[in-house]
Design an enzyme around this catalytic site. Structure first.
Site, PDB file in Angstrom:
ATOM      1  N   CYS A 159      35.162  25.018  73.223  1.00  0.00           N
ATOM      2  CA  CYS A 159      34.257  24.003  72.673  1.00  0.00           C
ATOM      3  C   CYS A 159      34.363  22.648  73.374  1.00  0.00           C
ATOM      4  CB  CYS A 159      34.531  23.814  71.177  1.00  0.00           C
ATOM      5  SG  CYS A 159      36.140  23.085  70.799  1.00  0.00           S
ATOM      6  N   GLU A 188      44.411  22.144  91.095  1.00  0.00           N
ATOM      7  CA  GLU A 188      44.629  20.750  90.739  1.00  0.00           C
ATOM      8  C   GLU A 188      45.299  20.018  91.888  1.00  0.00           C
ATOM      9  OE1 GLU A 188      45.430  19.720  86.181  1.00  0.00           O
ATOM     10  OE2 GLU A 188      46.735  21.314  86.908  1.00  0.00           O
ATOM     11  N   CYS A 203      37.472  24.362  66.786  1.00  0.00           N
ATOM     12  CA  CYS A 203      36.837  25.679  66.673  1.00  0.00           C
ATOM     13  C   CYS A 203      37.828  26.782  66.306  1.00  0.00           C
ATOM     14  CB  CYS A 203      36.118  26.041  67.973  1.00  0.00           C
ATOM     15  SG  CYS A 203      37.229  26.257  69.387  1.00  0.00           S
ATOM     16  N   ASP A 233      48.662  27.973  79.696  1.00  0.00           N
ATOM     17  CA  ASP A 233      48.414  28.137  81.125  1.00  0.00           C
ATOM     18  C   ASP A 233      47.093  28.854  81.407  1.00  0.00           C
ATOM     19  OD1 ASP A 233      50.839  26.892  81.690  1.00  0.00           O
ATOM     20  OD2 ASP A 233      51.950  28.783  81.558  1.00  0.00           O
ATOM     21  N   ASP A 275      46.129  27.650  88.129  1.00  0.00           N
ATOM     22  CA  ASP A 275      47.033  26.684  87.496  1.00  0.00           C
ATOM     23  C   ASP A 275      48.442  26.985  87.995  1.00  0.00           C
ATOM     24  OD1 ASP A 275      47.864  24.615  85.662  1.00  0.00           O
ATOM     25  OD2 ASP A 275      48.654  26.213  84.390  1.00  0.00           O
TER      26      ASP A 275
END
Length: 366
Positions: A298, A242, A317, A324, A155
């Site tokens: 989740c 990304e 959850c 990040d 990231d």
């Protein structure tokens, strides 16, 4: 000289397109050369015809990159900025000297041993009046052992340049902020430059001083990006990032300078080509994938998550997330999903795979 020939060919292409609506072919560029040599005899005195033909080849490549959306429209070259000339043959290395046709031997500092067959040499002059030669060699590969067997998600950010998740642990790499370190020094020297008379020797002197500062910033950024990309590639077989819309992001007036300075696009390119050298997998996930807003535990997706919120708790959850670190893990998981659905289960080298003998082209700096 190469720039003048390129400007002539580019102008001819533009005029031809305006008159006919069609672009000139590569053969047409090369066909201009004999007539130009008659009009300008110094063209055949200063360099070989193959050097001038490189201009036509490079201009044709620039047009192809433009039409395929990889670059902007070719522009006219100026003698006041970076200069370069390319020699496709007859360049040799003799000890500490680089022998160039029509020029002779030039004493040089080689940063590595020159091996293999020299294919092309590009000599460039920077804005600070330094000369560099990029030597392209063809070498025989005897089998390069692959290293690293990890799948990592990256990231990219501004506070931390890269947050790397390998599925078990997270590693953060701080943003060096190269431009910010030199900002005051640069502003002071640019202010002095603005007071100098245009065309004066004093103004040219300060222009070179400022060019050296910019060159130092560029070199430090390149050094950081190369070292980090090499470290990550050496320990990994699959890297997932990304697909960032950098051009759109720099339109943000508050963050544009920081985004331009950080060099995300160049870093991704470095990772990509270095992975290809070791037969690794490079995966870019869609820029609209909600990596930050998705709970990695989740799968719950938040409706919104402002930039100023760096930590959050999943309402489904109750898992506590660092923004990040959670994004890096989600990017990794999405990359594994794409890789698995695209071609079965990923196969890792684990230090055992060896490339078959082949020929490869390696760029060598000077």
């Amino acid at each position: 000289m190469q720039d003048r020939k390129r400007n002539f060919a580019l102008n001819a292409c533009i005029q031809h397109y305006q008159e006919t609506g069609k672009s000139l072919k590569l053969a047409s560029y090369k066909g201009m050369l004999p007539q130009l040599k008659k009009e300008y005899p110094w063209l055949k005195e200063d360099c070989y015809s193959s050097v001038l033909q490189c201009i036509a080849i490079n201009l044709d490549r620039a047009y192809k990159n433009f039409f395929e959306g990889r670059a902007k429209f070719p522009n006219f070259k100026s003698k006041h900025h970076k200069q370069s000339i390319q020699y496709p043959q007859s360049v040799t290395v003799n000890g500490e000297y680089l022998k160039v046709p029509k020029i002779g031997e030039i004493k040089a500092i080689f940063h590595r041993e020159i091996t293999g067959k020299i294919k092309t040499v590009t000599i460039s002059k920077t804005s600070s009046n330094k000369y560099f030669a990029s030597i392209l060699c063809e070498v025989e590969s005897n089998g390069v052992k692959e290293s690293g067997n990890k799948v990592i998600g990256i990231d990219l950010g501004l506070k931390d340049f890269a947050i790397v998740h390998d599925g078990q642990k997270v590693t953060k790499y701080a943003n060096p902020k190269h431009l910010k370190r030199h900002q005051k020094n640069l502003a002071r020297k640019q202010k002095k430059l603005s007071r100098k008379t245009k065309g004066s020797k004093s103004r040219e002197k300060f222009r070179k001083i400022i060019a050296k500062v910019h060159e130092k910033i560029t070199n430090s950024r390149q050094d950081f990006l190369h070292k980090l990309s090499r470290e990550l590639v050496n320990e990994s077989q699959v890297i997932v990032v990304e697909n960032l819309n950098v051009k759109g992001m720099v339109k943000n007036r508050k963050l544009s300078k920081s985004i331009s300075d950080v060099g995300w696009g160049k870093f991704v390119n470095f990772v990509d080509y270095k992975l290809k050298q070791k037969n690794g997998e490079f995966i870019e996930i869609d820029r609209f994938f909600p990596s930050s807003k998705t709970c990695s535990s989740c799968g719950h997706i938040l409706s919104e998550l402002p930039l100023d919120i760096r930590e959050w708790d999943c309402p489904n959850c109750q898992t506590h997330h660092d923004r990040d670190e959670n994004a890096a893990l989600n990017i990794r998981n999405e990359g594994i999903r794409i890789l698995t659905e695209g071609g079965g289960n990923p196969v890792f080298a684990d230090g055992g795979c060896v490339r078959p003998p082949t020929f490869q082209v390696r760029g060598i700096g000077l």
